[in-house]
Scaffold this motif. Structure first.
Motif: not given
Length: 296
Positions: A41-48, A78-89
């Motif tokens: 429950s401590a993890l964010n339940p929202d999808p990436p 969500h390190p393996y999601s499609q959004e993870a890479r772009r979220s870094i930049v």
């Protein structure tokens, strides 16, 4: 009979111990399950995708600090999601907009290390270049920010010439080069005043070799004439004056250099084998043609 009673009591105690142990194990199992539920429950339940959209909305509202944290949480949770890479930049860009340049540079460098050559890479280089560019110093101070900004702007121009960030880089490249050249001139003049002519020549050579398109090159050539004359290296002095005269004939620096040579019975004279002639002709000039020497 007493013996039978004692055996029954011992059996009862054994059963009690077993039941207590079982109860402890059951309690621990329940606690473990409960703990796992709490951790989940401590993890964010929202999808990436939603987390990224929320961070993007924060950016749109100017909440750059919160947006940076939110973008980082996408990659973290969500390190393996499609959004993870772009979220870094995007975290790097948000930090830059928030004025947190160390965090912006660190995030952008992490992106470049992990995802070089991807479509967001130009933005990462742009963030690094802009962060250093915003920290440019005056000519009498350390020029590390200018050098690092220049490096990143040149990467944008060479690797990503069609990107929007490359189109914006030309003017900033000129500013960085001018800053660095001004610093080299500042140090060179200091050495010249201290009669450290070799140290001065090395600084002026850098300007002439690497920063020919800056406004400092005329003075650098004149200072080379002055320094070489002080050392008695007249051939190099004459060649520097020739380069100066052929490319900037109306410059006050050329007039001074010409007069200095004349005071010793000399005149400007080209030496095609000199380091200066080779360095000068190796760089395309935007505003002046390549020199064409005579023999005067």
């Amino acid at each position: 009979m007493w013996e039978a009673t004692r055996r029954m009591m011992r059996t009862t105690r054994e059963i009690t111990r077993v039941l207590r142990a079982a109860a402890v194990v059951a309690a621990l199992a329940v606690a473990g399950c409960s703990g796992n539920k709490l951790d989940t429950s401590a993890l964010n339940p929202d999808p990436p995708s939603k987390m990224f959209a929320d961070a993007d909305a924060m950016m749109a509202k100017g909440n750059f600090d919160d947006a940076a944290v939110k973008f980082e949480s996408v990659d973290r949770e969500h390190p393996y999601s499609q959004e993870a890479r772009r979220s870094i930049v995007m975290a790097a860009y948000a930090y830059y907009r928030a004025g947190k340049t160390p965090e912006a540079i660190a995030s952008a460098e992490r992106y470049i290390t992990m995802h070089p050559g991807t479509k967001e890479a130009p933005l990462a280089h742009h963030v690094i270049a802009s962060a250093y560019f915003d920290d440019l110093k005056t000519a009498n101070r350390d020029q590390t920010p200018a050098r690092k900004a220049l490096e990143q702007f040149k990467i944008l121009k060479s690797r990503y010439p069609e990107s929007e960030y490359a189109r914006d880089a030309d003017n900033k490249i000129r500013i960085c080069q001018d800053n660095i050249a001004a610093n080299e001139m500042e140090v060179g003049r200091y050495y010249l005043n201290k009669h450290n002519y070799v140290g001065a020549i090395n600084r002026f050579k850098t300007v002439v070799s690497d920063y020919q398109t800056t406004a400092h090159v005329e003075e650098a050539l004149a200072r080379l004439v002055e320094s070489y004359m002080a050392l008695g290296i007249t051939k190099e002095a004459q060649n520097a004056a020739a380069v100066l005269g052929h490319n900037y004939p109306d410059s006050k620096w050329y007039k001074d250099s010409y007069a200095l040579l004349q005071s010793d019975g000399l005149a400007p004279r080209e030496d095609g084998g000199s380091w200066l002639s080779k360095a000068w002709n190796s760089v395309p000039k935007l505003s002046v043609p390549k020199m064409s020497f005579g023999n005067g």
